[in-house]
Design a protein around this motif. Structure first.
Motif, mmCIF file in Angstrom:
data_model
loop_
_atom_site.group_PDB
_atom_site.id
_atom_site.type_symbol
_atom_site.label_atom_id
_atom_site.label_comp_id
_atom_site.label_asym_id
_atom_site.label_seq_id
_atom_site.Cartn_x
_atom_site.Cartn_y
_atom_site.Cartn_z
ATOM 1 N N GLY A 5 56.370 120.559 8.815
ATOM 2 C CA GLY A 5 56.321 119.169 8.370
ATOM 3 C C GLY A 5 57.046 118.270 9.362
ATOM 4 N N LEU A 6 56.486 117.088 9.557
ATOM 5 C CA LEU A 6 57.160 116.075 10.377
ATOM 6 C C LEU A 6 57.846 115.099 9.436
ATOM 7 C CD1 LEU A 6 57.773 114.480 12.996
ATOM 8 C CD2 LEU A 6 55.537 113.393 12.745
ATOM 9 N N GLU A 7 59.171 115.059 9.549
ATOM 10 C CA GLU A 7 59.939 114.137 8.720
ATOM 11 C C GLU A 7 60.451 113.008 9.592
ATOM 12 O OE1 GLU A 7 63.098 116.353 6.901
ATOM 13 O OE2 GLU A 7 61.751 117.216 5.405
ATOM 14 N N ALA A 16 57.977 97.326 2.756
ATOM 15 C CA ALA A 16 57.995 98.313 1.669
ATOM 16 C C ALA A 16 57.623 99.705 2.158
ATOM 17 C CB ALA A 16 57.045 97.886 0.554
ATOM 18 N N LYS A 17 56.590 99.758 3.009
ATOM 19 C CA LYS A 17 56.200 101.078 3.494
ATOM 20 C C LYS A 17 55.649 101.015 4.909
ATOM 21 C CE LYS A 17 51.621 101.010 1.370
ATOM 22 N NZ LYS A 17 50.571 101.755 0.725
ATOM 23 N N VAL A 18 55.738 102.147 5.572
ATOM 24 C CA VAL A 18 55.250 102.279 6.943
ATOM 25 C C VAL A 18 54.383 103.526 6.979
ATOM 26 C CG1 VAL A 18 55.899 102.541 9.370
ATOM 27 C CG2 VAL A 18 57.404 101.267 7.818
ATOM 28 N N GLY A 80 44.926 115.780 3.932
ATOM 29 C CA GLY A 80 45.600 115.158 2.790
ATOM 30 C C GLY A 80 47.112 115.194 2.851
ATOM 31 N N SER A 81 47.671 115.573 4.016
ATOM 32 C CA SER A 81 49.134 115.715 4.086
ATOM 33 C C SER A 81 49.831 114.424 4.511
ATOM 34 C CB SER A 81 49.503 116.834 5.056
ATOM 35 O OG SER A 81 49.254 116.456 6.396
ATOM 36 N N ARG A 82 49.039 113.446 4.941
ATOM 37 C CA ARG A 82 49.655 112.218 5.433
ATOM 38 C C ARG A 82 50.059 111.286 4.298
ATOM 39 N NH1 ARG A 82 46.076 110.474 10.485
ATOM 40 N NH2 ARG A 82 46.206 108.551 9.339
ATOM 41 N N VAL A 83 51.294 110.875 4.306
ATOM 42 C CA VAL A 83 51.769 109.927 3.297
ATOM 43 C C VAL A 83 52.569 108.822 3.973
ATOM 44 C CG1 VAL A 83 51.816 111.445 1.273
ATOM 45 C CG2 VAL A 83 53.734 111.458 2.841
ATOM 46 N N SER A 97 51.949 117.072 7.701
ATOM 47 C CA SER A 97 52.287 118.466 7.994
ATOM 48 C C SER A 97 51.200 119.092 8.857
ATOM 49 C CB SER A 97 52.513 119.257 6.708
ATOM 50 O OG SER A 97 51.341 119.281 5.925
ATOM 51 N N PHE A 98 51.607 120.085 9.593
ATOM 52 C CA PHE A 98 50.721 120.744 10.553
ATOM 53 C C PHE A 98 50.588 122.227 10.232
ATOM 54 C CE2 PHE A 98 52.976 117.342 12.878
ATOM 55 C CZ PHE A 98 51.893 116.577 13.284
#
Ligand SMILES: [Zn+2]
Length: 159
Positions: A5-7, A16-18, A80-83, A97-98
């Motif tokens: 995972g990339l944090e 509010a969000k990026v 579907g891992s991108r948030v 996540s990869f």
């Protein structure tokens, strides 16, 4: 197979969000070969590009042939891992996540393509300059910014 995972941690003002938007968003990474430990120069992968993995093992977003030991490995962005990064929550949050086969990303650099959304839902393209972005939201009469983007990779449990 290992999942990573990339944090990221982001400082933002009146945002509010990026988030990373679009299947063509490029993740620029340096990759470490799982066989010999050689680390690549900057390379990128995105969800739009796929290549065939040798031996009929399906598709990957990037196949790497290690310059030192010649081993082939591959990496894909998990569907579907991108948030989006939630600014109010703060701290390190996983944004993608990869799926890693025989390699590991060790560095990430953001080279643009992020979109910042204000509390009222107005979207701005984040054009980073030396890792920072400053703009002005005319509607809210507020200065807005995205700065201090830090990151870390985290090993995740299997599927
Ligand atoms: Zn190698």
């Amino acid at each position: 197979m290992p999942r990573i995972g990339l944090e990221v941690s982001i400082d933002a003002e009146n945002i509010a969000k990026v988030e990373a938007v679009g299947n063509d968003f490029r993740y620029f990474v340096k990759i470490c070969c799982g066989a010999c430990g050689e680390i690549t120069d900057w390379v990128y992968l995105d969800q739009e590009d796929t290549v065939e993995v040798k031996g009929g093992r399906g598709l990957a977003n990037m196949v790497l042939n290690c310059k030192l030991c010649g081993r082939e490995s591959n990496i894909s962005i998990e569907d579907g891992s991108r948030v989006a990064y939630d600014v109010e929550k703060g701290g390190f949050q996983q944004i993608v996540s990869f799926d890693c086969r025989g390699l590991e990303p060790v560095e990430w650099e953001c080279r643009g393509g992020l979109v910042a959304t204000t509390e009222k839902g107005k979207k701005f393209e984040v054009e980073l300059e030396d890792g920072e972005w400053y703009d002005f939201d005319d509607d809210a009469s507020e200065s807005i910014s995205v700065t201090n983007i830090q990151n870390q990779f985290k090993k995740l449990k299997g599927k």
